[in-house]
Structure formats: C-alpha cells, structure tokens
Design a protein around this motif. Structure first.
Motif, PDB file in Angstrom:
ATOM      1  N   GLY A 196     -42.970  -9.554  27.415  1.00 25.27           N
ATOM      2  CA  GLY A 196     -42.844 -10.483  26.297  1.00 25.27           C
ATOM      3  C   GLY A 196     -41.934  -9.937  25.210  1.00 25.27           C
ATOM      4  O   GLY A 196     -41.145 -10.681  24.611  1.00 25.27           O
ATOM      5  N   ALA A 197     -42.033  -8.631  24.951  1.00 25.10           N
ATOM      6  CA  ALA A 197     -41.195  -8.013  23.919  1.00 25.10           C
ATOM      7  C   ALA A 197     -39.728  -8.061  24.323  1.00 25.10           C
ATOM      8  O   ALA A 197     -38.842  -8.322  23.492  1.00 25.10           O
ATOM      9  CB  ALA A 197     -41.637  -6.574  23.682  1.00 25.10           C
ATOM     10  N   ASP A 198     -39.440  -7.806  25.612  1.00 26.88           N
ATOM     11  CA  ASP A 198     -38.055  -7.902  26.091  1.00 26.88           C
ATOM     12  C   ASP A 198     -37.513  -9.319  25.894  1.00 26.88           C
ATOM     13  O   ASP A 198     -36.381  -9.516  25.442  1.00 26.88           O
ATOM     14  CB  ASP A 198     -37.978  -7.529  27.572  1.00 26.88           C
ATOM     15  CG  ASP A 198     -38.141  -6.040  27.817  1.00 26.88           C
ATOM     16  OD1 ASP A 198     -38.003  -5.260  26.852  1.00 26.88           O
ATOM     17  OD2 ASP A 198     -38.412  -5.653  28.975  1.00 26.88           O
ATOM     18  N   LYS A 199     -38.340 -10.293  26.265  1.00 21.47           N
ATOM     19  CA  LYS A 199     -37.903 -11.691  26.127  1.00 21.47           C
ATOM     20  C   LYS A 199     -37.686 -12.045  24.662  1.00 21.47           C
ATOM     21  O   LYS A 199     -36.682 -12.689  24.308  1.00 21.47           O
ATOM     22  CB  LYS A 199     -38.946 -12.624  26.747  1.00 21.47           C
ATOM     23  CG  LYS A 199     -38.630 -14.105  26.658  1.00 21.47           C
ATOM     24  CD  LYS A 199     -37.376 -14.479  27.426  1.00 21.47           C
ATOM     25  CE  LYS A 199     -37.546 -14.267  28.911  1.00 21.47           C
ATOM     26  NZ  LYS A 199     -36.347 -14.758  29.675  1.00 21.47           N
ATOM     27  N   ALA A 200     -38.608 -11.638  23.803  1.00 21.18           N
ATOM     28  CA  ALA A 200     -38.500 -11.969  22.382  1.00 21.18           C
ATOM     29  C   ALA A 200     -37.262 -11.348  21.751  1.00 21.18           C
ATOM     30  O   ALA A 200     -36.579 -11.987  20.948  1.00 21.18           O
ATOM     31  CB  ALA A 200     -39.757 -11.500  21.648  1.00 21.18           C
ATOM     32  N   ARG A 201     -36.961 -10.117  22.134  1.00 18.07           N
ATOM     33  CA  ARG A 201     -35.755  -9.477  21.581  1.00 18.07           C
ATOM     34  C   ARG A 201     -34.492 -10.216  22.024  1.00 18.07           C
ATOM     35  O   ARG A 201     -33.539 -10.356  21.249  1.00 18.07           O
ATOM     36  CB  ARG A 201     -35.701  -8.008  22.000  1.00 18.07           C
ATOM     37  CG  ARG A 201     -36.795  -7.156  21.357  1.00 18.07           C
ATOM     38  CD  ARG A 201     -36.577  -5.675  21.621  1.00 18.07           C
ATOM     39  NE  ARG A 201     -37.734  -4.902  21.165  1.00 18.07           N
ATOM     40  CZ  ARG A 201     -38.706  -4.473  21.945  1.00 18.07           C
ATOM     41  NH1 ARG A 201     -38.665  -4.722  23.250  1.00 18.07           N
ATOM     42  NH2 ARG A 201     -39.715  -3.788  21.458  1.00 18.07           N
ATOM     43  N   MET A 204     -34.276 -13.311  19.890  1.00 18.89           N
ATOM     44  CA  MET A 204     -33.820 -12.981  18.541  1.00 18.89           C
ATOM     45  C   MET A 204     -32.330 -12.672  18.514  1.00 18.89           C
ATOM     46  O   MET A 204     -31.628 -12.995  17.550  1.00 18.89           O
ATOM     47  CB  MET A 204     -34.628 -11.787  18.014  1.00 18.89           C
ATOM     48  CG  MET A 204     -36.095 -12.112  17.768  1.00 18.89           C
ATOM     49  SD  MET A 204     -37.152 -10.634  17.645  1.00 18.89           S
ATOM     50  CE  MET A 204     -36.455  -9.832  16.200  1.00 18.89           C
ATOM     51  N   GLY A 205     -31.824 -12.069  19.589  1.00 20.76           N
ATOM     52  CA  GLY A 205     -30.414 -11.708  19.654  1.00 20.76           C
ATOM     53  C   GLY A 205     -29.474 -12.897  19.698  1.00 20.76           C
ATOM     54  O   GLY A 205     -28.278 -12.754  19.411  1.00 20.76           O
ATOM     55  N   THR A 206     -29.982 -14.061  20.038  1.00 18.13           N
ATOM     56  CA  THR A 206     -29.127 -15.256  20.078  1.00 18.13           C
ATOM     57  C   THR A 206     -28.832 -15.801  18.686  1.00 18.13           C
ATOM     58  O   THR A 206     -27.907 -16.603  18.519  1.00 18.13           O
ATOM     59  CB  THR A 206     -29.782 -16.382  20.894  1.00 18.13           C
ATOM     60  OG1 THR A 206     -30.960 -16.852  20.212  1.00 18.13           O
ATOM     61  CG2 THR A 206     -30.145 -15.909  22.293  1.00 18.13           C
ATOM     62  N   LEU A 219     -44.496 -20.578  25.801  1.00 18.67           N
ATOM     63  CA  LEU A 219     -44.119 -20.583  24.383  1.00 18.67           C
ATOM     64  C   LEU A 219     -45.159 -19.869  23.528  1.00 18.67           C
ATOM     65  O   LEU A 219     -44.822 -19.202  22.548  1.00 18.67           O
ATOM     66  CB  LEU A 219     -43.951 -22.015  23.885  1.00 18.67           C
ATOM     67  CG  LEU A 219     -42.584 -22.669  24.046  1.00 18.67           C
ATOM     68  CD1 LEU A 219     -42.609 -24.068  23.468  1.00 18.67           C
ATOM     69  CD2 LEU A 219     -41.490 -21.840  23.391  1.00 18.67           C
ATOM     70  N   MET A 220     -46.434 -20.023  23.880  1.00 18.62           N
ATOM     71  CA  MET A 220     -47.504 -19.344  23.146  1.00 18.62           C
ATOM     72  C   MET A 220     -47.310 -17.831  23.218  1.00 18.62           C
ATOM     73  O   MET A 220     -47.448 -17.117  22.220  1.00 18.62           O
ATOM     74  CB  MET A 220     -48.861 -19.742  23.726  1.00 18.62           C
ATOM     75  CG  MET A 220     -50.049 -19.055  23.100  1.00 18.62           C
ATOM     76  SD  MET A 220     -51.616 -19.716  23.732  1.00 18.62           S
ATOM     77  CE  MET A 220     -51.471 -19.277  25.495  1.00 18.62           C
ATOM     78  N   HIS A 221     -46.988 -17.345  24.418  1.00 16.47           N
ATOM     79  CA  HIS A 221     -46.784 -15.912  24.622  1.00 16.47           C
ATOM     80  C   HIS A 221     -45.536 -15.423  23.893  1.00 16.47           C
ATOM     81  O   HIS A 221     -45.576 -14.426  23.163  1.00 16.47           O
ATOM     82  CB  HIS A 221     -46.666 -15.636  26.119  1.00 16.47           C
ATOM     83  CG  HIS A 221     -46.568 -14.193  26.473  1.00 16.47           C
ATOM     84  ND1 HIS A 221     -47.584 -13.296  26.224  1.00 16.47           N
ATOM     85  CD2 HIS A 221     -45.570 -13.472  27.071  1.00 16.47           C
ATOM     86  CE1 HIS A 221     -47.237 -12.095  26.643  1.00 16.47           C
ATOM     87  NE2 HIS A 221     -46.011 -12.179  27.161  1.00 16.47           N
ATOM     88  N   ILE A 222     -44.433 -16.143  24.070  1.00 17.00           N
ATOM     89  CA  ILE A 222     -43.183 -15.749  23.410  1.00 17.00           C
ATOM     90  C   ILE A 222     -43.320 -15.855  21.897  1.00 17.00           C
ATOM     91  O   ILE A 222     -42.905 -14.960  21.151  1.00 17.00           O
ATOM     92  CB  ILE A 222     -42.014 -16.621  23.903  1.00 17.00           C
ATOM     93  CG1 ILE A 222     -41.771 -16.402  25.398  1.00 17.00           C
ATOM     94  CG2 ILE A 222     -40.738 -16.317  23.113  1.00 17.00           C
ATOM     95  CD1 ILE A 222     -40.808 -17.403  26.022  1.00 17.00           C
ATOM     96  N   GLY A 223     -43.930 -16.949  21.436  1.00 16.91           N
ATOM     97  CA  GLY A 223     -44.083 -17.152  20.000  1.00 16.91           C
ATOM     98  C   GLY A 223     -44.956 -16.099  19.349  1.00 16.91           C
ATOM     99  O   GLY A 223     -44.657 -15.618  18.248  1.00 16.91           O
ATOM    100  N   GLY A 224     -46.045 -15.733  20.024  1.00 17.06           N
ATOM    101  CA  GLY A 224     -46.918 -14.691  19.484  1.00 17.06           C
ATOM    102  C   GLY A 224     -46.197 -13.358  19.390  1.00 17.06           C
ATOM    103  O   GLY A 224     -46.358 -12.611  18.406  1.00 17.06           O
ATOM    104  N   ARG A 228     -45.289 -11.067  16.014  1.00 17.02           N
ATOM    105  CA  ARG A 228     -45.640  -9.647  15.871  1.00 17.02           C
ATOM    106  C   ARG A 228     -44.416  -8.784  15.587  1.00 17.02           C
ATOM    107  O   ARG A 228     -44.528  -7.734  14.962  1.00 17.02           O
ATOM    108  CB  ARG A 228     -46.370  -9.157  17.121  1.00 17.02           C
ATOM    109  CG  ARG A 228     -47.802  -9.668  17.232  1.00 17.02           C
ATOM    110  CD  ARG A 228     -48.564  -8.978  18.339  1.00 17.02           C
ATOM    111  NE  ARG A 228     -48.070  -9.350  19.664  1.00 17.02           N
ATOM    112  CZ  ARG A 228     -48.453 -10.443  20.322  1.00 17.02           C
ATOM    113  NH1 ARG A 228     -49.331 -11.269  19.764  1.00 17.02           N
ATOM    114  NH2 ARG A 228     -47.986 -10.695  21.520  1.00 17.02           N
ATOM    115  N   LEU A 229     -43.255  -9.244  16.047  1.00 17.69           N
ATOM    116  CA  LEU A 229     -42.019  -8.510  15.777  1.00 17.69           C
ATOM    117  C   LEU A 229     -41.405  -8.885  14.430  1.00 17.69           C
ATOM    118  O   LEU A 229     -40.332  -8.383  14.067  1.00 17.69           O
ATOM    119  CB  LEU A 229     -41.005  -8.767  16.897  1.00 17.69           C
ATOM    120  CG  LEU A 229     -41.350  -8.174  18.273  1.00 17.69           C
ATOM    121  CD1 LEU A 229     -40.342  -8.622  19.320  1.00 17.69           C
ATOM    122  CD2 LEU A 229     -41.424  -6.655  18.210  1.00 17.69           C
ATOM    123  N   GLY A 230     -42.058  -9.783  13.715  1.00 15.65           N
ATOM    124  CA  GLY A 230     -41.576 -10.170  12.390  1.00 15.65           C
ATOM    125  C   GLY A 230     -40.460 -11.186  12.406  1.00 15.65           C
ATOM    126  O   GLY A 230     -39.750 -11.349  11.409  1.00 15.65           O
TER     127      GLY A 230
END
Length: 250
Positions: A196-201, A204-206, A219-224, A228-230
C-alpha cells in the motif's frame, strides 16, 4: 431493459455515495434503475477465506434477488468477478459432491447478466462520453479483479478520458496490486501495508488531487495509506467522477 443496482456490502456500509452516483449516472443516460431490497453479500469474503459451503446460500440469494432483471450493474470489480468467475466453480463443486445441480442453475442465472459499471456503460450502452465534468488532476489505479479477472482493459480510462475538464495523469506501476486483497490485508498485514505504501507513493508522485478506481475496497486501503503518509490526495470512486456535472461544480 430492466436494470438493477447491486450496491455491495462495502458501498452500502461505508460508501453509500457511490451507489447514489451510479443511480444518478444511469438515470442521466436514460436507464431506469431498480434496487432489489432482497440483495445482500455476494459471498466473496467467505469464499476467499475458504468457507465455500457457507457461500452457497448467498449464491442462491443473489440469483433469486436479481432473477427478474436483464442486467445487474455493480460499482465493484471484485464483486462482479466473484459472481462471474467463482459462482460457476461453486456450482460445479457442489455437483461433484453429489448435491445436485441447483447451485449450477443459480449461477447460470446470475453470471450472464452481471456487469461491472464501466463494462455496462461501454459494452451495453455503447457510450464513453457520459456528459461528466470533473476539473481536477486525477490518476487511475486498475484494480486486480478488474484487470486480471474481468479483463476491463481500457474501458475505465476511455470513460475518464472523455470527462470534461479532467487532467488524467499516468500512474507509475499502475498494474501492481495495492496490497488490499480482502482478508489478505488482515492475515498478511505487514506485506499489505508495504504494498500500500508503494502504491500511495506512486500516486503522490503524479501530483494528482484524486486517485480513482472501480473498487472502493482498494480505495479504502490506498486512501488510508495516503492519510497516514500525510497526503491530501482524495480517493474517489470512478462512478462519482462520471456522475459529476458542471451543475455540481457550481
């Protein structure tokens, strides 16, 4: 045509706005949508955790609840995949155990009429421009069930590309799993969180303001994870983007 909405447990419990968006979108396209009150869980959590026999009554209930409709439309790639891919397996296993063919018959009722939302729009209604307006930078994550089981291909992107005002941005590693996987996220929490952290980063990079998918569970997993990553990136179901109009923006 008679069309029913299968809203799914996750949307009914946590994201009712997605169900409302599907109804608003389809009605705008001239489709009258019913909501059979007898519907309940498709059985995916039970089946994926190994409780096949406990899933069987839910298969029967699904087939009964939606038997009078030509199309069953759901804003969930994973639940559509459960019906289309796993219901026939459940029926075949029951028949092999000598417990009759009633489950296979129920699956035969449910499978051909069940469509994920973007499939229904593109394949049945033959539309990609749904009259949507969403003036924001957005990135799209293709979920595993939609990509690998249903074979949605470019249908969601074709719909998003026709949304007025949208700035659709490519997601690096788009086809990589977000790490949710239903009970996988519970049984393998550390691995799930890392994925999830890899996906979220990557999201964010986009530089996008919103990330969208065809599944609110992902979306719940990615959004959470984004929270958490701010990050301020919003998780938004594709139905809510497609249902948005210029009137909503005002």
């Amino acid at each position: 045509m008679r069309v029913a909405l299968f809203v799914t447990c996750v949307n009914d419990t946590l994201y009712p706005g997605t169900g409302r968006a599907v109804v608003a979108l389809l009605r705008r396209l001239g489709v009258d949508v019913d909501f059979p009150a007898a519907q309940t869980c498709c059985g995916q959590p039970q089946f994926n955790t190994g409780y096949r026999h406990e899933t069987e009554p839910l298969l029967r209930r699904f087939a009964t609840a939606f038997r009078d409709y030509d199309y069953v439309v759901t804003p969930s790639g994973s639940c559509a995949a459960m019906v289309r891919d796993n219901y026939p397996r459940i029926g075949a296993s029951a028949a092999a155990e000598g417990r009759g063919d009633t489950l296979s018959e129920a699956a035969a009722v449910a499978v051909p009429r069940t469509y994920e939302l973007t499939e229904f729009l593109v394949d049945v209604l033959d539309v990609t421009d749904v009259g949507a307006y969403y003036p924001h930078p957005v990135t799209y994550h293709p979920t595993c069930h939609g990509l690998r089981v249903l074979g949605l291909g470019d249908r969601p992107r074709r719909l998003l590309e026709r949304v007025k005002g949208i700035d659709l941005r490519e997601l690096p590693g788009a086809e990589e799993c977000c790490g949710f996987g239903g009970t996988f996220a519970v049984k393998n929490a550390a691995v799930s969180a890392a994925m999830g952290a890899d996906k979220a980063r990557n999201v964010m990079g986009t530089g996008a303001e919103a990330v969208c998918t065809v599944d609110n569970s992902c979306l719940m997993h990615i959004g959470g994870t984004l929270t958490r990553l701010g990050s301020s990136v919003r998780p938004v179901h594709i139905a809510e983007i497609l249902a948005s109009t210029e009137g909503d923006a005002r």
